[in-house]
Scaffold this motif. Structure first.
Motif, PDB file in Angstrom:
ATOM      1  N   THR A 146       0.808  -1.223   0.000  1.00 15.63           N
ATOM      2  CA  THR A 146       0.000   0.000   0.000  1.00 15.63           C
ATOM      3  C   THR A 146       0.841   1.274   0.000  1.00 15.63           C
ATOM      4  N   LYS A 147       2.134   1.157   0.257  1.00 18.97           N
ATOM      5  CA  LYS A 147       2.995   2.339   0.276  1.00 18.97           C
ATOM      6  C   LYS A 147       4.045   2.302  -0.829  1.00 18.97           C
ATOM      7  N   ARG A 148       4.024   1.257  -1.639  1.00 18.83           N
ATOM      8  CA  ARG A 148       5.074   1.076  -2.629  1.00 18.83           C
ATOM      9  C   ARG A 148       5.113   2.222  -3.631  1.00 18.83           C
ATOM     10  N   GLY A 149       3.946   2.626  -4.119  1.00 24.82           N
ATOM     11  CA  GLY A 149       3.909   3.716  -5.088  1.00 24.82           C
ATOM     12  C   GLY A 149       4.438   5.012  -4.508  1.00 24.82           C
ATOM     13  N   ARG A 150       4.032   5.307  -3.294  1.00 29.61           N
ATOM     14  CA  ARG A 150       4.468   6.546  -2.642  1.00 29.61           C
ATOM     15  C   ARG A 150       5.977   6.551  -2.433  1.00 29.61           C
ATOM     16  N   LEU A 151       6.506   5.417  -1.958  1.00 24.36           N
ATOM     17  CA  LEU A 151       7.919   5.383  -1.597  1.00 24.36           C
ATOM     18  C   LEU A 151       8.826   5.351  -2.820  1.00 24.36           C
ATOM     19  N   VAL A 152       8.473   4.558  -3.838  1.00 25.49           N
ATOM     20  CA  VAL A 152       9.281   4.560  -5.061  1.00 25.49           C
ATOM     21  C   VAL A 152       9.149   5.900  -5.775  1.00 25.49           C
ATOM     22  N   PRO A 324       0.837  15.418  -4.823  1.00 23.14           N
ATOM     23  CA  PRO A 324      -0.422  14.657  -4.854  1.00 23.14           C
ATOM     24  C   PRO A 324      -0.255  13.231  -5.349  1.00 23.14           C
ATOM     25  N   ALA A 325       0.631  13.028  -6.315  1.00 23.87           N
ATOM     26  CA  ALA A 325       0.859  11.666  -6.822  1.00 23.87           C
ATOM     27  C   ALA A 325       1.485  10.784  -5.750  1.00 23.87           C
ATOM     28  N   LEU A 326       2.334  11.358  -4.902  1.00 20.03           N
ATOM     29  CA  LEU A 326       2.946  10.582  -3.828  1.00 20.03           C
ATOM     30  C   LEU A 326       1.926  10.237  -2.747  1.00 20.03           C
ATOM     31  N   ARG A 331      -3.844   5.095  -4.285  1.00 22.12           N
ATOM     32  CA  ARG A 331      -5.305   5.020  -4.313  1.00 22.12           C
ATOM     33  C   ARG A 331      -5.827   5.142  -5.746  1.00 22.12           C
ATOM     34  N   TRP A 332      -5.217   6.047  -6.519  1.00 21.03           N
ATOM     35  CA  TRP A 332      -5.660   6.247  -7.910  1.00 21.03           C
ATOM     36  C   TRP A 332      -5.413   5.011  -8.759  1.00 21.03           C
ATOM     37  N   PRO A 403       6.338  10.348 -11.116  1.00 20.90           N
ATOM     38  CA  PRO A 403       6.629   9.270 -10.157  1.00 20.90           C
ATOM     39  C   PRO A 403       6.211   7.887 -10.642  1.00 20.90           C
ATOM     40  N   ALA A 404       5.084   7.792 -11.354  1.00 25.26           N
ATOM     41  CA  ALA A 404       4.535   6.468 -11.688  1.00 25.26           C
ATOM     42  C   ALA A 404       5.428   5.676 -12.628  1.00 25.26           C
TER      43      ALA A 404
END
Length: 540
Positions: A146-152, A324-326, A331-332, A403-404
């Motif tokens: 659940t935090k992978r996207g934010r952290l990478v 916002p992306a982080l 969720r998106w 980021p994505a």
């Protein structure tokens, strides 16, 4: 002492992304400065009426080569990073990169001519290639789903901060007379690499890499430290440990880990998706905006300090629109983020092309201010609209592909291939970065405003490609992502149609809170069984 806080781990690791940012703005802020133009001013020289040399600096082709040399080194660095990462570990490979960066920065800072500058930038690129390929792999393998996207994604945020910080350092140094105006910024960029090297000493190694080396006690210890808050029997730690163990046991009998395996039928689909994620990230045109923004704004009528300050606003937007992306990117989901970003980028690129074609005109022969790349003139309200569309384009990229595009590729591949796959995907990024860095200055000279049309078409095509071919990975463990690419019939390279894959962020959040999920465990076991049946390998 080893630190287990996942945000601290990511904050240190993503300094590697900041190095790329430092390079971008150390060039974009300097290429229009008098000190740079006069020092790197190949002949034949032209003279003013008072006998002083006209400082035109490198021509479009040479400047493109100087800028692209870093990307060329990054391409090579990203390819070798897979071997370094698999042999010595994710953390050690990043440390090797930071040492290489310091060597390159010393050469760049001491450059006496264009060839020496290019050599230094190629060496810097080796570091950027290693770090940009392996930092996302390292963080992906140590992060909860659940935090992978934010952290990478923090890698991209670090890059935006690097761009902003170095731009203002370069801007401040522009008031210094002589070569110190560019040597000081080029020397200061060693500082974050030193901090990265030292900071990594405090971080744990990737638990999945440790498992791959049969260092199971260390693997469990890292999971306990990072995810279990010191409790080795934490339900989430046990779940992660069992899934890693199941996948490693299967992979031990499928030990082919060469680059060639990435192109075999059971892997080619995800290889194509990962490679094109990085290719499309470049073909948005964002790095063109970063490297050559002073050319674009000069064509819109901005000069001197006004140009530099207006360019810096773009970098501020890049930093803050990444946030916002982080915060909400997981969720998106990956698919909506990519598609909405490419749609809006296309809109603003087409708008800029239309404005320039309708209200602009060719610059005098030789370009504005004697800079051939500044080949078009637009003024009045239309020029303000061009600047506004440029800012909106940057915001659209920062909240989506920025980021994505770093988060997504490492999620696609199994453990045994993740290091090399990350290297291959990132090498595609740098290959296209090199081509575009070299191509764009002559393109501004030859096709002028049509450059915007070209990148607008790329954004349109990528929207369609993403819809039909890019599956959703959000909320899944790295082991569960395997199921996306394996058809229920057991044929491993058909997989689930991309548009039918779902965002499982909510489910993953629940599992992190309550612990083990037998249904998900069964799904992973079924993937192992299906791959075993399809490949004819013995089930472990």
């Amino acid at each position: 002492m080893v630190v287990g806080n996942i945000y601290f781990i990511a904050a240190i690791a993503v300094i590697g992304g900041g190095l790329f940012g430092f390079d971008i703005s150390s060039m974009s802020a300097i290429i229009d400065e008098e000190a740079y133009l006069c020092y790197f001013n190949p002949g034949p020289h032209e003279y003013n009426s008072d006998g002083s040399v006209v400082c035109k600096g490198p021509n479009a082709n040479v400047q493109g080569g100087i800028t692209a040399s870093m990307a060329a080194g990054s391409w090579l660095g990203s390819l070798i990073s897979g071997f370094l990462s698999d042999k010595y570990g994710r953390k050690t490979s990043i440390q090797i990169g930071s040492v290489i960066w310091c060597i390159g920065s010393i050469i760049v800072c001491a450059s006496q001519d264009i060839p020496m500058l290019i050599v230094g930038r190629i060496i810097n690129g080796l570091c950027v290639g290693i770090c940009s390929a392996q930092v996302p792999v390292y963080i992906s393998e140590i992060s909860p789903p659940t935090k992978r996207g934010r952290l990478v994604g923090l890698q991209q945020w670090a890059c935006t901060w690097g761009i902003l910080i170095m731009f203002y350092i370069s801007y401040g140094c522009s008031f210094i007379k002589g070569t110190a105006a560019f040597r000081i910024p080029w020397g200061l960029q060693m500082i974050p690499a030193i901090l990265l090297f030292l900071g990594l000493m405090l971080l744990p190694e990737s638990p999945r890499w440790l498992a791959r080396q049969d260092r199971w006690e260390e693997c469990h210890a890292v999971l306990t430290l990072v995810h279990g808050k010191g409790d080795p029997n934490s339900p989430f730690v046990l779940r992660e440990y069992e899934e890693i163990k199941s996948m490693c046991e299967f992979e031990r009998d499928n030990a082919d880990v060469s680059f060639l395996e990435l192109f075999k039928p059971n892997m080619i689909n995800r290889t194509h998706v990962g490679v094109f994620t990085q290719i499309w990230s470049q073909l948005t045109g964002m790095n063109v905006m970063m490297y050559y923004i002073t050319y674009v704004f000069a064509m819109a009528g901005l000069k001197g300090n006004n140009n530099l300050i207006s360019s810096s606003i773009e970098y501020v937007i890049n930093v803050f629109m990444t946030i916002p992306a982080l915060v909400w990117g997981d969720r998106w989901g990956r698919r909506p983020t990519f598609m909405i970003g490419s749609l809006f980028m296309a809109i603003f690129l087409y708008a800029n092309a239309g404005l320039m074609a309708t209200y602009g005109e060719p610059a005098p022969k030789g370009g504005l201010n004697g800079v051939s790349e500044e080949s078009w003139i637009i003024s009045g309200h239309a020029s303000k609209a061009v600047i506004a569309c440029t800012y909106l384009f940057v915001a659209s990229y920062a909240i989506s592909f920025g980021p994505a595009s770093w988060v997504y590729p490492p999620e696609l591949f199994p453990l045994r291939l993740r290091g090399k796959a990350g290297a291959l995907c990132t090498s595609a990024n740098w290959a296209f970065n090199f081509a575009l860095s070299y191509f764009v200055p002559p393109a501004f000279v030859n096709i002028q405003w049509k450059v915007y049309v070209l990148f607008g078409v790329f954004c349109t095509v990528m929207f369609l490609h993403i819809f039909f071919m890019f599956p959703e990975t959000t909320g899944k463990t790295l082991e569960e992502v395997e199921a996306i690419f394996t058809d229920p019939s057991g044929i491993p390279y058909i997989g689930v149609p991309a548009w039918k894959t779902k965002n499982e962020y909510s489910h993953a959040t629940l599992i992190e809170e309550v612990g083990y999920d037998e249904e998900k465990k069964g799904a992973v076991a079924e993937v192992v069984h299906q791959e075993t049946m399809a490949t004819g390998e013995k089930m472990v």
